[in-house]
Write a protein that holds these residues in place. Structure first.
Motif, PDB file in Angstrom:
ATOM      1  N   THR A  32       0.823  -1.208   0.000  1.00 44.25           N
ATOM      2  CA  THR A  32       0.000   0.000   0.000  1.00 44.25           C
ATOM      3  C   THR A  32       0.858   1.260   0.000  1.00 44.25           C
ATOM      4  OG1 THR A  32      -0.185  -0.077   2.414  1.00 44.25           O
ATOM      5  CG2 THR A  32      -1.950  -1.121   1.133  1.00 44.25           C
ATOM      6  N   PHE A  33       2.082   1.158   0.521  1.00 45.30           N
ATOM      7  CA  PHE A  33       3.043   2.261   0.449  1.00 45.30           C
ATOM      8  C   PHE A  33       4.276   1.724  -0.268  1.00 45.30           C
ATOM      9  CE2 PHE A  33       6.578   4.787   2.404  1.00 45.30           C
ATOM     10  CZ  PHE A  33       6.222   6.012   1.866  1.00 45.30           C
ATOM     11  N   PRO A  34       4.420   2.036  -1.553  1.00 41.46           N
ATOM     12  CA  PRO A  34       5.505   1.433  -2.337  1.00 41.46           C
ATOM     13  C   PRO A  34       6.884   1.769  -1.786  1.00 41.46           C
ATOM     14  CG  PRO A  34       3.902   2.525  -3.760  1.00 41.46           C
ATOM     15  CD  PRO A  34       3.578   2.936  -2.361  1.00 41.46           C
ATOM     16  N   LYS A  35       7.706   0.750  -1.672  1.00 42.78           N
ATOM     17  CA  LYS A  35       9.081   0.937  -1.203  1.00 42.78           C
ATOM     18  C   LYS A  35       9.939  -0.121  -1.893  1.00 42.78           C
ATOM     19  CE  LYS A  35      11.479   2.022   3.145  1.00 42.78           C
ATOM     20  NZ  LYS A  35      11.504   3.484   2.960  1.00 42.78           N
ATOM     21  N   LYS A  36      10.908   0.328  -2.656  1.00 37.88           N
ATOM     22  CA  LYS A  36      11.705  -0.578  -3.488  1.00 37.88           C
ATOM     23  C   LYS A  36      12.356  -1.685  -2.679  1.00 37.88           C
ATOM     24  CE  LYS A  36      14.267   1.302  -6.690  1.00 37.88           C
ATOM     25  NZ  LYS A  36      15.410   1.982  -7.384  1.00 37.88           N
ATOM     26  N   GLU A  37      12.951  -1.332  -1.545  1.00 35.18           N
ATOM     27  CA  GLU A  37      13.670  -2.319  -0.749  1.00 35.18           C
ATOM     28  C   GLU A  37      12.735  -3.432  -0.272  1.00 35.18           C
ATOM     29  OE1 GLU A  37      16.576  -2.449   3.224  1.00 35.18           O
ATOM     30  OE2 GLU A  37      15.653  -0.566   2.575  1.00 35.18           O
ATOM     31  N   ILE A  38      11.517  -3.040   0.120  1.00 28.58           N
ATOM     32  CA  ILE A  38      10.558  -4.040   0.605  1.00 28.58           C
ATOM     33  C   ILE A  38      10.079  -4.922  -0.541  1.00 28.58           C
ATOM     34  CG2 ILE A  38       8.266  -4.364   1.637  1.00 28.58           C
ATOM     35  CD1 ILE A  38       8.802  -1.837   3.291  1.00 28.58           C
ATOM     36  N   ALA A  39       9.829  -4.325  -1.684  1.00 24.08           N
ATOM     37  CA  ALA A  39       9.389  -5.106  -2.849  1.00 24.08           C
ATOM     38  C   ALA A  39      10.428  -6.168  -3.211  1.00 24.08           C
ATOM     39  CB  ALA A  39       9.129  -4.176  -4.034  1.00 24.08           C
ATOM     40  N   ARG A  40      11.692  -5.788  -3.167  1.00 22.46           N
ATOM     41  CA  ARG A  40      12.766  -6.743  -3.487  1.00 22.46           C
ATOM     42  C   ARG A  40      12.841  -7.869  -2.458  1.00 22.46           C
ATOM     43  NH1 ARG A  40      17.543  -2.386  -5.056  1.00 22.46           N
ATOM     44  NH2 ARG A  40      16.949  -2.073  -7.247  1.00 22.46           N
ATOM     45  N   LEU A  41      12.721  -7.512  -1.183  1.00 18.88           N
ATOM     46  CA  LEU A  41      12.789  -8.526  -0.131  1.00 18.88           C
ATOM     47  C   LEU A  41      11.655  -9.547  -0.262  1.00 18.88           C
ATOM     48  CD1 LEU A  41      13.690  -6.411   3.055  1.00 18.88           C
ATOM     49  CD2 LEU A  41      15.114  -8.166   1.980  1.00 18.88           C
ATOM     50  N   MET A  42      10.465  -9.061  -0.585  1.00 20.12           N
ATOM     51  CA  MET A  42       9.320  -9.971  -0.684  1.00 20.12           C
ATOM     52  C   MET A  42       9.480 -10.953  -1.843  1.00 20.12           C
ATOM     53  SD  MET A  42       7.493  -9.315   1.885  1.00 20.12           S
ATOM     54  CE  MET A  42       7.862  -8.080   3.139  1.00 20.12           C
ATOM     55  N   LYS A  43      10.071 -10.485  -2.927  1.00 21.72           N
ATOM     56  CA  LYS A  43      10.311 -11.406  -4.045  1.00 21.72           C
ATOM     57  C   LYS A  43      11.381 -12.434  -3.668  1.00 21.72           C
ATOM     58  CE  LYS A  43      11.474 -11.744  -8.929  1.00 21.72           C
ATOM     59  NZ  LYS A  43      11.862 -11.024 -10.175  1.00 21.72           N
ATOM     60  N   LYS A  44      12.462 -11.957  -3.031  1.00 20.64           N
ATOM     61  CA  LYS A  44      13.536 -12.873  -2.662  1.00 20.64           C
ATOM     62  C   LYS A  44      13.097 -13.874  -1.591  1.00 20.64           C
ATOM     63  CE  LYS A  44      17.375  -9.935  -4.082  1.00 20.64           C
ATOM     64  NZ  LYS A  44      18.600  -9.196  -3.679  1.00 20.64           N
ATOM     65  N   ALA A  45      12.081 -13.481  -0.805  1.00 20.93           N
ATOM     66  CA  ALA A  45      11.546 -14.384   0.210  1.00 20.93           C
ATOM     67  C   ALA A  45      10.505 -15.327  -0.380  1.00 20.93           C
ATOM     68  CB  ALA A  45      10.930 -13.584   1.352  1.00 20.93           C
ATOM     69  N   HIS A  46      10.260 -15.185  -1.678  1.00 16.56           N
ATOM     70  CA  HIS A  46       9.332 -16.050  -2.415  1.00 16.56           C
ATOM     71  C   HIS A  46       7.906 -15.998  -1.860  1.00 16.56           C
ATOM     72  CE1 HIS A  46      12.768 -17.581  -4.584  1.00 16.56           C
ATOM     73  NE2 HIS A  46      13.333 -17.993  -3.455  1.00 16.56           N
ATOM     74  N   VAL A  47       7.470 -14.794  -1.452  1.00 17.26           N
ATOM     75  CA  VAL A  47       6.048 -14.640  -1.120  1.00 17.26           C
ATOM     76  C   VAL A  47       5.274 -14.891  -2.416  1.00 17.26           C
ATOM     77  CG1 VAL A  47       4.257 -13.047  -0.327  1.00 17.26           C
ATOM     78  CG2 VAL A  47       6.547 -12.971   0.716  1.00 17.26           C
ATOM     79  N   PRO A  48       4.341 -15.826  -2.428  1.00 16.25           N
ATOM     80  CA  PRO A  48       3.734 -16.269  -3.693  1.00 16.25           C
ATOM     81  C   PRO A  48       3.041 -15.172  -4.497  1.00 16.25           C
ATOM     82  CG  PRO A  48       3.277 -17.856  -1.964  1.00 16.25           C
ATOM     83  CD  PRO A  48       3.920 -16.682  -1.297  1.00 16.25           C
ATOM     84  N   TYR A  49       2.277 -14.297  -3.818  1.00 13.35           N
ATOM     85  CA  TYR A  49       1.538 -13.259  -4.541  1.00 13.35           C
ATOM     86  C   TYR A  49       1.913 -11.898  -3.975  1.00 13.35           C
ATOM     87  CZ  TYR A  49      -0.975 -17.344  -6.071  1.00 13.35           C
ATOM     88  OH  TYR A  49      -1.270 -18.576  -6.597  1.00 13.35           O
TER      89      TYR A  49
END
Length: 343
Positions: free
Chosen positions: A90-107
């Motif tokens: 809901t609040f875009p943040k590049k660092e968080i977006a990258r972490l979530m992908k690397k943590a393999h959050v499915p969606y």
């Protein structure tokens, strides 16, 4: 579209300020209404933890302060340990977006208007906050589209009903000391930590001086760094008021607002807290697109607002079709609202 039968744990990422988080709470109620058994966790800064705690729809809190201080590998492991199925940015943040992908959050849901979301989000919603005429709370709902939720049901009474923001703790002795049961307890929160334009201090002083002190107990609130300004600029002119500035934790400030009868403030966190809790709340707003009431008005049954005059004749405003000084919201306008409240 997200396969809803497999969703058990949703993370909502909102790492900015109190008011922003309050206006994000409606999506928790809507998610719980559609998926009663889902677990909802907020990723946020530590200082808003108590706001999250008082939302009946939230089940957990993940500290961005702690997560961001970890080594990247440890942060990824921590995210994985929670078993999130979905993250909503809901609040875009590049660092968080990258972490979530690397943590393999499915969606991973984000707006398509951020380039890094194209690399890190697999559910992208196409809308622009800057260009939109929608309110912040309505914009947050757009991110629920991948759940096949109707986001067009988004009027303010509906948003307010979905917040689930309640405070039931008994008042601390500290908070009780600020209140007077035989008077209308009015909180005035004059500053915003520089987050938006502010009504002049001189106007707040004039307002306080014109309110009947035998009927109104004025409590001035503010952050610790604002307390010196309040002490030196407001208190000498208003001897009958009480200052709670710098004397309350956020948890106690929430209690104080909940126990008060009304609140007057610029467009800042305590205003949105008061509105969400259902007390009388008056917000003072500029008319500039992006920081005006259309985008940020308080959402609550007893919330209202006043706006600056685009034809303000102050030297700093003349010819700009805006009131940069906020002086055009008159003391009488604000006083009339408060007197209506106590009538």
């Amino acid at each position: 579209m997200i396969p809803l039968n497999h969703i058990k744990h949703i993370l909502i990422s909102r790492t900015d300020n109190v008011g922003d988080l309050i206006l994000t709470l409606p999506i928790t109620g809507i998610l719980k209404k559609n998926f009663p058994d889902v677990k909802i966790t907020f990723l946020a800064r530590d200082y808003v933890r108590d706001v999250v705690k008082h939302c009946i729809h939230t089940d957990g809190f993940l500290s961005w302060d702690v997560l961001s201080a970890m080594k990247k590998s440890d942060a990824i492991a921590e995210i994985k340990s929670h078993g999130f199925d979905v993250v909503i940015h809901t609040f875009p943040k590049k660092e968080i977006a990258r972490l979530m992908k690397k943590a393999h959050v499915p969606y991973r849901i984000g707006t398509s208007r951020r380039g890094y979301h194209w690399l890190n989000c697999n559910e992208k919603v196409n809308f622009s906050r800057i260009k939109s005429s929608l309110h912040e709370g309505q914009l947050n709902l757009q991110l629920l589209k991948p759940f096949n939720i109707d986001v067009n049901k988004n009027d303010f009474p509906y948003l307010n009903a979905q917040m689930g923001f309640q405070i039931k703790e008994p008042l601390s002795s500290n908070i009780k000391s600020f209140l007077k049961p035989d008077r209308f307890n009015l909180i005035i929160h004059p500053f915003t930590n520089g987050h938006t334009r502010e009504w002049p201090v001189s106007h707040f002083i004039a307002l306080i001086q014109q309110l009947p002190c035998d009927r109104v107990n004025v409590i001035v609130t503010g952050s610790p760094k604002e307390s010196d300004v309040i002490l030196n600029s407001i208190m000498p002119h208003c001897p009958n008021i009480t200052s709670a500035a710098g004397k309350c934790s956020l948890s106690e400030l929430l209690q104080l607002i909940n126990a008060a009868d009304g609140l007057v403030a610029n467009a800042t966190g305590p205003l949105h807290v008061a509105a969400a809790l259902g007390i009388r709340a008056l917000g003072l707003y500029p008319i500039t697109k992006g920081i005006d009431p259309k985008r940020w008005q308080p959402v609550g049954k007893k919330a209202e607002y006043l706006t600056a005059d685009p034809n303000c004749n102050a030297p700093s405003c003349c010819g700009k079709n805006d009131c940069f000084c906020m002086k055009s919201i008159t003391v009488d306008q604000v006083k009339n609202v408060v007197m209506r409240w106590i009538a």
